[in-house]
Write an enzyme that holds these catalytic residues in place. Structure first.
Site, PDB file in Angstrom:
ATOM      1  N   ASP A 175      -0.457 -13.595   2.745  1.00  0.00           N
ATOM      2  CA  ASP A 175       0.074 -13.097   1.475  1.00  0.00           C
ATOM      3  C   ASP A 175       1.539 -13.465   1.339  1.00  0.00           C
ATOM      4  O   ASP A 175       2.362 -12.647   0.925  1.00  0.00           O
ATOM      5  CB  ASP A 175      -0.113 -11.580   1.366  1.00  0.00           C
ATOM      6  CG  ASP A 175       0.049 -11.079  -0.067  1.00  0.00           C
ATOM      7  OD1 ASP A 175      -0.156 -11.884  -0.998  1.00  0.00           O
ATOM      8  OD2 ASP A 175       0.398  -9.904  -0.256  1.00  0.00           O
ATOM      9  N   TYR A 192       0.794  -1.226   0.000  1.00  0.00           N
ATOM     10  CA  TYR A 192       0.000   0.000   0.000  1.00  0.00           C
ATOM     11  C   TYR A 192       0.823   1.272   0.000  1.00  0.00           C
ATOM     12  O   TYR A 192       0.303   2.338   0.293  1.00  0.00           O
ATOM     13  CB  TYR A 192      -0.939   0.013   1.209  1.00  0.00           C
ATOM     14  CG  TYR A 192      -2.049  -0.980   1.069  1.00  0.00           C
ATOM     15  CD1 TYR A 192      -2.009  -2.184   1.738  1.00  0.00           C
ATOM     16  CD2 TYR A 192      -3.118  -0.726   0.218  1.00  0.00           C
ATOM     17  CE1 TYR A 192      -3.006  -3.109   1.581  1.00  0.00           C
ATOM     18  CE2 TYR A 192      -4.116  -1.645   0.050  1.00  0.00           C
ATOM     19  CZ  TYR A 192      -4.056  -2.836   0.729  1.00  0.00           C
ATOM     20  OH  TYR A 192      -5.037  -3.761   0.573  1.00  0.00           O
TER      21      TYR A 192
END
Lengths: 337, 318
Positions: free
Chosen positions: A170, A24
């Site tokens: 992830d 992000y």
């Protein structure tokens, strides 16, 4: 808003270069002015929708604060507030700096001529004169020396996370940081990680990278377990051996078909409950292939461990802790890991 | 010494049964399968549970030393703050019920609230700071735990005397997180409940519906948030006492050791006794979104449920 005596991010650090994009935000290599120490700064914008600090940042920071004492999880040193050029508040996560990640490391071996240190070439040349043998010899050398070590460290870091109730969700080579000199491996980018108090609810709009995504996630299972991380570990294991992704799908359906072609299309016999999963429908029927067809240079013990990481039924998949005890790692010197 | 709990009530859930059924899918017939799925290991054995429990207790020990242990003492010096805190927590629990959040979200909201109070002083003349703190702590907890987080303005739809702009809440979020040293992932009693249930089940496999037990235990845990005196107990102690309370058992050495040898029997007894005293007194003051539709299965639970309803109606008459 800045407190007296507390340095802002810009005052405390000198940005040296941008080294990447995290999930992000941007990541910079920087030097802490007070100590001269090199760190990684991960920048997170706050202004996008004025809904406060993003959940992924909250989770990553608080989970890292909890996990940072393990040597195989990247260490978060500090959190700093700052302002960008438009005057908006930004957060800087200050991490220990690691000079590469597993993705870059694997890629470097695909261009094998450029990465072999000269002194090693001299040694190899004195043993195996031909170019073909040099490459083969070095790959074999890598396999025998570092493959086990990297895989053991990965299992150990994952076991530590799971032992503290944290799923990563992830895991992929890009999120596994490495120090090239020490060959230490650390788990990073826990923005999607979350604590589980059982069971964990389904999350819409999952962002998990497709190639390392467990089949139960692809099929829409509403309950995750630690097994989703172990599937990712298995995919990474195979990729470390072959230097290519094991299941490189470019859509959710293609991802499933990649898996089914190798492991066989699952049914109720091999995976009880699979046909009741939300995204299940009719698929082409493939028979399972031997894993050695996909990972030909991995030895028998490694293939056994890999097969246990890639079990269809999540409850049958090996845990990280048990993987560390697998005979594949028996001859590995674990004293410094 | 044992505590007679034959009169203890079984009370309605604080949160909707839909949430309970959505979060907890354990049915008695495939309970073992679910536990296996949970730990991702077909050869699930006690050593895995044991190491997880040990990790949790170690993390809890580190956590408790720097946290709300001393808040109770500080609060007692300011009577107005005790009432204001209770009012704030009641507001948090109402929003929690309105959005059908998980029980962990409620507990974490109050945990952040308490920890912030520990390191900051509030003046009595202004009411809005505590309201802003309540909104902020609930927002942070929801972001940590919920898959869908309402907008910051939507969080304030219920009985809010003040309405804060998102920018204001964001600034408060940063202030709270700096104060809490960004440690939002804290150990809660909910981390222990399933581990303790799986241990007690080995020694007494008479309960028919695990989801019902979990629901009741969660309800009791959330209600401890409202009572200041529970601040001195560690999350594992609260979880142990709540489970023993809900399953209508006495606290004795055998039960406590069954949970874990590192858990103090004395503290569990003390916590259990406090639950018996405080929760009965306070029960009528809590907000009830609805009475749970779940029905107890065993005869013992039926009797206790009837007694609970009787006591509940008696309490409302006062």
């Amino acid at each position: 808003m800045e407190k007296t005596g507390v340095l802002s991010a810009k005052e405390a650090f000198e940005k040296l270069e941008k080294v990447g994009e995290g999930t992000y935000g941007k990541v910079y290599r920087a030097r802490e002015k007070a100590t001269g120490k090199i760190v990684a700064l991960k920048k997170t914008r706050l202004h996008e929708d004025e809904e406060g600090v993003p959940p992924t940042t909250l989770r990553e920071v608080s989970i890292l604060r909890m996990l940072s004492r393990d040597p195989h999880v990247v260490r978060l040193m500090d959190v700093k507030q700052g302002q960008n050029k438009e005057g908006k508040t930004v957060l800087y996560l200050v991490f220990e700096y690691m000079d590469t990640d597993l993705k870059k490391f694997i890629r470097s071996f695909r261009q094998s001529g450029e990465t072999i240190p000269p002194h090693i070439i001299k040694v190899i040349l004195s043993i195996c004169p031909s170019i073909f043998n040099i490459r083969f010899f070095f790959v074999h050398l890598f396999l025998s020396i570092w493959l086990q070590s990297l895989m053991y460290q990965l299992c150990k870091g994952v076991a530590f996370c799971h032992g503290h109730g944290i799923l990563h969700r992830d895991l992929k080579p890009h999120n596994l940081l490495m120090d090239r000199k020490t060959m230490m491996l650390k788990i990073a980018d826990l923005g999607l990680a979350r604590a589980f108090t059982v069971p964990i609810k389904k999350y819409t709009h999952e962002i998990l990278t497709l190639w390392y995504r467990a089949p139960e996630v692809l099929l829409g299972a509403t309950h995750y377990s630690m097994a989703v991380d172990m599937w990712s570990v298995g995919c990474i294991f195979a990729e470390l051996v072959t230097k290519q992704a094991l299941f490189p799908g470019d859509s959710e359906l293609q991802q499933l078909l990649h898996i089914f072609r190798l492991l066989g299309t699952p049914n109720e016999d091999v995976w009880p409950g699979v046909s009741k999963l939300m995204n299940w429908h009719e698929y082409p029927q493939w028979n399972p292939q031997s894993l050695s067809t996909a990972v030909p240079s991995l030895d028998e013990l490694g293939l056994d461990l890999l097969s246990q990481m890639l079990k269809y039924e999540p409850s049958k998949r090996i845990s990280a802790k048990k993987a560390m005890e697998h005979v594949y790692f028996d001859d590995l010197d674990k004293r410094h890991l | 010494m044992s505590f007679d709990s034959s009169n203890h009530p079984i009370s309605p859930d604080l949160y909707c049964s839909e949430v309970t059924s959505e979060v907890i899918h354990l049915d008695s017939d495939d309970e073992a399968l679910k536990f296996n799925v949970l730990w991702g290991d077909s050869d699930h054995d006690d050593s895995d549970d044991e190491s997880i429990l040990l990790n949790l207790l170690e993390s809890e020990h580190n956590q408790v030393q720097e946290q709300t242990k001393f808040l109770g003492q500080q609060l007692r010096k300011k009577t107005w703050l005790i009432n204001a805190r209770e009012e704030a927590i009641n507001w948090i629990l109402k929003v929690h019920a309105y959005y059908s959040f998980k029980p962990e979200t409620a507990y974490l909201s109050v945990d952040y609230f308490n920890r912030f109070l520990l390191s900051h002083t509030f003046t009595q003349d202004k009411a809005w700071p505590l309201q802003l703190l309540s909104v902020t702590c609930l927002s942070l907890a929801a972001k940590m735990e919920e898959s869908k987080v309402p907008l910051l303005l939507d969080l304030q739809v219920i009985e809010s005397r003040f309405l804060f702009k998102p920018k204001t809440v964001q600034r408060m979020e940063l202030l709270v997180m700096a104060s809490l040293k960004w440690r939002l992932r804290t150990i809660t009693p909910f981390d222990f409940v399933h581990l303790f249930i799986s241990k007690l089940l080995c020694s007494a496999s008479t309960w028919g519906d695990l989801s019902y037990i979990v629901s009741l235990v969660s309800d009791v845990i959330i209600r401890t948030c409202l009572v200041m005196d529970f601040l001195e107990f560690s999350p594992s102690t609260i979880a142990a006492a709540a489970l023993l309370w809900v399953t209508n058992q006495c606290v004795d050495d055998k039960k406590s050791y069954c949970l874990h040898k590192n858990i103090s029997i004395e503290m569990v007894k003390k916590c259990y006794k406090l639950m018996k005293q405080k929760l009965i007194i306070r029960r009528s003051e809590l907000y009830w979104p609805k009475i749970s539709q779940l029905l107890p299965r065993s005869p013992t639970c039926v009797l206790d449920h009837a007694a609970a309803m009787q006591e509940s109606s008696d309490a409302h008459k006062l």
